[in-house]
Design an enzyme around this catalytic site. Structure first.
Site, PDB file in Angstrom:
ATOM      1  CE  LYS A  10      -3.705  -2.691   1.836  1.00 15.32           C
ATOM      2  NZ  LYS A  10      -4.816  -2.861   2.733  1.00 15.32           N
ATOM      3  CG  HIS A  73      -6.975  -3.065  -3.014  1.00 16.96           C
ATOM      4  ND1 HIS A  73      -7.492  -2.254  -2.036  1.00 16.96           N
ATOM      5  CD2 HIS A  73      -6.367  -4.087  -2.370  1.00 16.96           C
ATOM      6  CE1 HIS A  73      -7.187  -2.752  -0.848  1.00 16.96           C
ATOM      7  NE2 HIS A  73      -6.500  -3.873  -1.025  1.00 16.96           N
ATOM      8  CD  GLU A 150      -7.520  -8.225  -0.769  1.00  8.88           C
ATOM      9  OE1 GLU A 150      -6.497  -8.558  -0.165  1.00  8.88           O
ATOM     10  OE2 GLU A 150      -7.743  -7.073  -1.159  1.00  8.88           O
TER      11      GLU A 150
END
Ligand code: PGA
Length: 235
Positions: A10, A73, A150
Site C-alpha cells: 500500500k 482493490h 478480499e
C-alpha cells in the site's frame, strides 16, 4: 504445492531507503512484492529472488520487470474506480504479458444482507468482460490470471476488521472457481484469499486446498512475518 504469496505494501514505507531495506529483507524466492508506485524502480534493482508486482496498472510497468499487477482493490473501488475501468485494465495487463490479480469481495452491508455471493459473481462477470471477448491467442500471456477474494470487512485497515474464517473463505473461493469455469474455461487461474492474513493465521488459510495463496497488506511490512508465512507456503 507452492502457494502464491503477494505483498501489498500500500502506501508504505515512507522513504525509498526504507523500501529498499524492506525489499532486501523480503527478497524470498516465490514471493511477490507490490511496493508503492514511486518505489517500484528502486525495489526492482534490489530484488534477486522475489518477484516484482504493482498495486495498479500503468503503461510503464512492463519494462521495469513487473510481473503481477493488482487490479480493482477495494480501496480503489471506494475511490470510484468502476467495473468498466477495471475490465479495461485487466485486458491491458494481459496484453503486456503480465498477470493481473483481480480483487473482488463484498462489503459488510452486502454480507449482512445475504448478498455476498451475488456481489462477487457480478464483479467477476463485469471485470472479466473485456478479456472474455479477446481471443486467447491474441494475448501475450499464456492466459495467466489470479483472483483475490478480499471481503472488505476483513481488510485490516477497516475499523473492527477480523479475518474471514478459513471455511468461509474456502466456500467463497469454491464459488469463484465455479464462475470462472463458465466465464473463462481453460484459463490458468489461481484464487487467493486476502484480509488480515498474518503469520499466526496464514497456515489455516493455506491448508485449504481451494486457497492457492494470500494477498497480504499490513503484515507484509514485517519481514519476520513474511519469512514465517513463506515457510508455510512452501511446505
Ligand atoms: P490486510 O490487507 O492484509 O492488511 O488486511 C489486504 C489488502 O488490502 O490487500
Amino acid at each position: 504445492m507452492l502457494k502464491l504469496i503477494v505483498a501489498n505494501w500500500k502506501m508504505h514505507p515512507q522513504t525509498v531507503s526504507e523500501a529498499i531495506a524492506l525489499a532486501r529483507e523480503e527478497d524470498i524466492d516465490g514471493f511477490v512484492i507490490a511496493p508503492p508506485v514511486q518505489f517500484i524502480s528502486d525495489v526492482s534493482r534490489v530484488l534477486e529472488h522475489a518477484t516484482l508486482g504493482a498495486q495498479d496498472y500503468s503503461e510503464h510497468l512492463q519494462p521495469l520487470g513487473v510481473q503481477y499487477v493488482i487490479i480493482g482493490h477495494s480501496d480503489r473501488r471506494a475511490q470510484g474506480e468502476t467495473d468498466e475501468a477495471i475490465a479495461k485494465k485487466m485486458k491491458l495487463v494481459l496484453e503486456q504479458g503480465m498477470t493481473p490479480i483481480l480483487c473482488v469481495g463484498e462489503s459488510a452491508i452486502d454480507r449482512a444482507a445475504g448478498r455476498a455471493k451475488e456481489v462477487v459473481r457480478e464483479q467477476l462477470r463485469l471485470d472479466l468482460a473485456d478479456i472474455r471477448s479477446v481471443r486467447r491467442q491474441l494475448l501475450a500471456a499464456s492466459c495467466k490470471l489470479a483472483i483475490a477474494y478480499e471481503p472488505i470487512w476483513a481488510i485490516s485497515t477497516n475499523p473492527n476488521a477480523t479475518p474471514d474464517t478459513p471455511d468461509n473463505a474456502a466456500h467463497m473461493i469454491h464459488l469463484i472457481y465455479k464462475e470462472l469455469r463458465v466465464l473463462l474455461p481453460q484459463w490458468n487461474t489461481k484464487v487467493l484469499y486476502g484480509g488480515s492474513v498474518d503469520e499466526y493465521n496464514a497456515e489455516s488459510f493455506l491448508a485449504k486446498p481451494e486457497i492457492d495463496g494470500c494477498l497480504i497488506g499490513g503484515a507484509s511490512l514485517r519481514s519476520e512475518a513474511i519469512k514465517k508465512i513463506m515457510k508455510i507456503a512452501k511446505k
